[in-house]
Design a protein around this motif. Structure first.
Motif, PDB file in Angstrom:
ATOM      1  N   ILE A  64      34.593 -39.756 -26.149  1.00 26.44           N
ATOM      2  CA  ILE A  64      33.613 -39.875 -25.072  1.00 26.44           C
ATOM      3  C   ILE A  64      33.903 -38.869 -23.960  1.00 26.44           C
ATOM      4  O   ILE A  64      33.007 -38.228 -23.430  1.00 26.44           O
ATOM      5  N   VAL A  65      35.173 -38.722 -23.645  1.00 23.14           N
ATOM      6  CA  VAL A  65      35.516 -37.749 -22.606  1.00 23.14           C
ATOM      7  C   VAL A  65      35.240 -36.327 -23.114  1.00 23.14           C
ATOM      8  O   VAL A  65      34.780 -35.460 -22.355  1.00 23.14           O
ATOM      9  N   GLY A  66      35.487 -36.120 -24.391  1.00 22.18           N
ATOM     10  CA  GLY A  66      35.139 -34.816 -24.993  1.00 22.18           C
ATOM     11  C   GLY A  66      33.657 -34.540 -24.843  1.00 22.18           C
ATOM     12  O   GLY A  66      33.238 -33.415 -24.557  1.00 22.18           O
ATOM     13  N   MET A 176      34.049 -20.412 -29.311  1.00 14.57           N
ATOM     14  CA  MET A 176      34.736 -20.391 -30.598  1.00 14.57           C
ATOM     15  C   MET A 176      36.120 -21.033 -30.514  1.00 14.57           C
ATOM     16  O   MET A 176      36.497 -21.836 -31.346  1.00 14.57           O
ATOM     17  N   LEU A 177      36.843 -20.650 -29.463  1.00 13.44           N
ATOM     18  CA  LEU A 177      38.221 -21.131 -29.387  1.00 13.44           C
ATOM     19  C   LEU A 177      38.394 -22.421 -28.571  1.00 13.44           C
ATOM     20  O   LEU A 177      39.308 -23.192 -28.832  1.00 13.44           O
ATOM     21  N   GLY A 178      37.459 -22.607 -27.602  1.00 10.74           N
ATOM     22  CA  GLY A 178      37.612 -23.761 -26.703  1.00 10.74           C
ATOM     23  C   GLY A 178      37.623 -25.085 -27.435  1.00 10.74           C
ATOM     24  O   GLY A 178      38.501 -25.919 -27.222  1.00 10.74           O
ATOM     25  N   GLY A 179      36.631 -25.270 -28.302  1.00  9.95           N
ATOM     26  CA  GLY A 179      36.518 -26.551 -29.018  1.00  9.95           C
ATOM     27  C   GLY A 179      37.720 -26.813 -29.897  1.00  9.95           C
ATOM     28  O   GLY A 179      38.188 -27.951 -30.025  1.00  9.95           O
ATOM     29  N   PHE A 180      38.251 -25.756 -30.454  1.00  5.38           N
ATOM     30  CA  PHE A 180      39.355 -25.897 -31.391  1.00  5.38           C
ATOM     31  C   PHE A 180      40.701 -26.078 -30.693  1.00  5.38           C
ATOM     32  O   PHE A 180      41.494 -26.955 -31.047  1.00  5.38           O
ATOM     33  N   VAL A 184      38.807 -30.873 -27.491  1.00  2.00           N
ATOM     34  CA  VAL A 184      37.502 -31.502 -27.279  1.00  2.00           C
ATOM     35  C   VAL A 184      37.309 -32.632 -28.291  1.00  2.00           C
ATOM     36  O   VAL A 184      36.950 -33.750 -27.945  1.00  2.00           O
ATOM     37  N   TRP A 185      37.593 -32.323 -29.558  1.00  2.00           N
ATOM     38  CA  TRP A 185      37.299 -33.289 -30.636  1.00  2.00           C
ATOM     39  C   TRP A 185      38.554 -33.967 -31.200  1.00  2.00           C
ATOM     40  O   TRP A 185      38.455 -34.956 -31.910  1.00  2.00           O
ATOM     41  N   LEU A 208      40.112 -31.184 -19.718  1.00  2.43           N
ATOM     42  CA  LEU A 208      39.989 -32.369 -20.571  1.00  2.43           C
ATOM     43  C   LEU A 208      41.117 -33.361 -20.338  1.00  2.43           C
ATOM     44  O   LEU A 208      40.900 -34.576 -20.286  1.00  2.43           O
ATOM     45  N   GLU A 209      42.316 -32.844 -20.200  1.00  2.00           N
ATOM     46  CA  GLU A 209      43.455 -33.745 -19.975  1.00  2.00           C
ATOM     47  C   GLU A 209      43.287 -34.504 -18.657  1.00  2.00           C
ATOM     48  O   GLU A 209      43.492 -35.709 -18.582  1.00  2.00           O
ATOM     49  N   MET A 210      42.885 -33.758 -17.630  1.00  2.00           N
ATOM     50  CA  MET A 210      42.721 -34.398 -16.314  1.00  2.00           C
ATOM     51  C   MET A 210      41.594 -35.434 -16.368  1.00  2.00           C
ATOM     52  O   MET A 210      41.737 -36.546 -15.842  1.00  2.00           O
ATOM     53  N   LEU A 211      40.518 -35.057 -17.041  1.00  2.00           N
ATOM     54  CA  LEU A 211      39.363 -35.949 -17.149  1.00  2.00           C
ATOM     55  C   LEU A 211      39.737 -37.232 -17.898  1.00  2.00           C
ATOM     56  O   LEU A 211      39.372 -38.344 -17.503  1.00  2.00           O
TER      57      LEU A 211
END
Lengths: 262, 340
Positions: A64-66, A176-180, A184-185, A208-211
């Motif tokens: 969900i945060v992703g 390309m690199l962010g999701g991986f 995120v997932w 993402l970690e902070m969120l």
């Protein structure tokens, strides 16, 4: 900044979005199917590393945060480029307003859509038993910093595209690199150690970690300084560079007579 | 007061191709660029309330000038102002005072939204007071059929699209209106109405209109002053009548004879004969019509020519001094041949 002007931008984008009846239907369908898929994944599919996920409550909470990142923060990377593109740049520049007003106005509707989608996902997740343990202030700060960093990168991307018209290496790199690499997932800790090093240089990892810590663990800001400080610095740097690159690109297009070209 | 002032404006475009640039990099050469001079130190001014025609062949520098004056292109050097505001330094103030109908007017519209919605958006973006009423006003002003107001922009005819674009230019009730090829795609009825609207300055006599066009009738009927630009240089800034008077004497001494019921070969023979007359500078035959230019006493030469025609049994339908229009005057200024 003229509120009426900003509402005008939202009005026209909303009307245009509504005009694509089939897309509207599939947008609703996709959102619901997507939410149910993630809910199913998060609830019933066991993963190989439960101890890593335990930190986030469940895989669904993690996802969900992703999704929050994907619909609100990541959208910031693409917004400036999509809102003011070579096709409409000339007319946007003819509007008698400051450039930042035109940029913000042009992207507001995308945020409204993103937030709506995220709320639907949250609702479905809640129905599937996800417990949110939110620190509101830390969550808002995390989102704002994430948006700021991505906006900076998005402005660089839009600036590059004003000159190249199509090619956009910034979005390409971060998509390309962010999701991986950034979790995120799936948790970035699952990556091999070499790739894990790379994820530390991606701003998305910190966002993402902070969120997740703010939304799922109710961690207050003082406990999140290890994310807060790098994000603050990144946002200042990327926003400054982004605005500069964007302004310089428009100056370049005005000097070379390519404002109306696409 | 001048609405538009242009002084010594200079603009070049880099015409170095991407391939050439790459070659320079590959060969580690010092980057060299080739430039086209689009505007070569042009100077002119337009008074408040004037309808100012800006004419010239394709590629002369008209659009470059319009783009600079509307703040979307930066000049290399020189100065340009609109309503006293520098187009480079005070571009926001300039944009608050202008309306623009560019040549490529259909860009910037939302094609899946109605004419009304599009204009409403721009009215709000331009912070026009009472936007709903203003949109109705301008749609009525440009004579767009009411049943087309709610139609998607992409489903409007070419002429209707042009009307909506014109309405957009008029929305902010601009002090200076820039019109680039405004009658392109318009039907003859609206073109005539458009000429009337320009004469009436779209409802405000203080409004300055900068008109870049190829429509000579529009220029002749509406413009107070005309600037002719060619190869980036302004070669004349004159009133319409004054511009015609700039024609060389030879061009103004042009006559036309129309024959009737006369075989082609006898007209050709006649043309040969008048070419041999002293004082005749130029002769051209088009079907049963002959035009000539005299450089000496026009009455004496005309008598000679008429005598020649009658002696050869040619039947004259008409004998007139050729009317000169602004297009020919401009052709002359640009070095084109009279009568071509």
């Amino acid at each position: 900044m003229g509120l009426r002007r900003l509402l005008g931008f939202i009005y026209i984008d909303f009307k245009e979005w509504l005009s694509y009846k089939y897309e509207l239907f599939f947008w609703i369908l996709n959102t619901l199917i997507g939410a149910l898929t993630y809910a199913y994944l998060g609830t019933y599919v066991s993963i190989q590393y439960p101890e890593m996920i335990a930190e986030y409550g469940s895989f669904l909470s993690f996802l969900i945060v992703g999704l929050a990142y994907n619909y609100i923060i990541y959208a910031s990377l693409q917004s400036p480029r999509m809102a003011i593109n070579p096709w409409n740049l000339m007319w946007r520049l003819l509007i008698p307003a400051q450039l930042y007003e035109v940029i913000i106005g042009s992207v507001l509707f995308r945020y409204i859509l993103g937030i709506t989608q995220f709320i639907i996902y949250m609702g479905v997740a809640y129905a599937f038993g996800v417990e949110f343990n939110i620190d509101p202030l830390a969550t808002v700060v995390a989102i704002m910093l994430g948006v700021a960093v991505m906006w900076g990168l998005g402005m660089i991307s839009a600036g590059v595209q004003i000159i190249t018209k199509r090619w956009d290496p910034v979005t390409w790199f971060f998509t390309m690199l962010g999701g991986f690499l950034s979790g995120v997932w799936f948790p970035y800790q699952l990556l091999p150690s070499t790739l894990k090093q790379l994820s530390y240089i991606m701003p998305q990892t910190y966002i993402l970690e902070m969120l997740r810590k703010a939304m799922l663990k109710a961690k207050p800001l003082p406990e999140l300084t290890s994310y807060l400080v790098p994000l603050l610095i990144s946002s200042i740097i990327t926003l400054s560079i982004g605005y500069l690159v964007y302004l310089k690109s428009i100056e370049y297009a005005k000097e070379h007579g390519t404002v109306g070209e696409y | 007061m001048f609405s538009i002032e242009v002084r010594n404006l200079y603009k070049t475009y880099d015409k170095t191709t991407f391939k050439q640039k790459l070659a320079n990099v590959a060969k580690l050469r010092k980057p060299s660029s080739e430039y086209i001079v689009a505007l070569d130190h042009i100077t002119f001014s337009v008074r408040r309330g004037e309808v100012f025609g800006f004419l010239g062949p394709n590629g002369a520098g008209k659009t470059t000038t319009v783009k600079i004056l509307t703040t979307i292109l930066t000049p290399d050097s020189g100065y340009a102002s609109v309503m006293g505001y520098d187009v480079v330094k005070d571009s926001l103030e300039v944009r608050k005072r202008i309306g623009v109908l560019p040549e490529d007017a259909m860009r910037g519209f939302y094609w899946r939204l109605s004419a009304y919605d599009n204009l409403y958006f721009y009215a709000v973006a331009y912070e026009v007071p009472d936007p709903k009423n203003r949109v109705k006003e301008v749609l009525e002003l440009v004579d767009l059929d009411k049943d087309a107001w709610g139609r998607w922009y992409q489903r409007l005819s070419q002429g209707m699209k042009q009307k909506v674009a014109l309405a957009r230019a008029l929305l902010p009730d601009p002090e200076v209106l820039f019109l680039d090829e405004p009658t392109k795609g318009l039907d003859i009825l609206f073109t005539a109405r458009f000429r009337e609207m320009v004469k009436e300055h779209f409802g405000d006599k203080d409004r300055t209109i900068f008109l870049s066009t190829h429509d000579m009738k529009l220029v002749e009927e509406t413009c107070d002053k005309v600037a002719v630009i060619n190869k980036g240089r302004v070669i004349a800034v004159k009133g319409v009548e004054e511009l015609k008077s700039l024609m060389p004497l030879t061009s103004r001494q042009r006559f036309r004879i129309e024959f009737t019921g006369t075989p082609e070969d006898r007209i050709e023979e006649f043309v040969k004969n008048i070419r041999a007359l002293s004082g005749v500078e130029w002769v051209e035959k088009k079907n049963s019509r002959v035009e000539y230019i005299v450089s000496e006493d026009e009455v004496e030469v005309a008598n000679e020519i008429l005598k020649l025609a009658l002696n050869n049994g040619l039947k004259i339908a008409s004998f007139t001094r050729a009317e000169l229009d602004i297009e020919e005057a401009i052709l002359q200024l640009l070095g084109g041949r009279c009568g071509s």
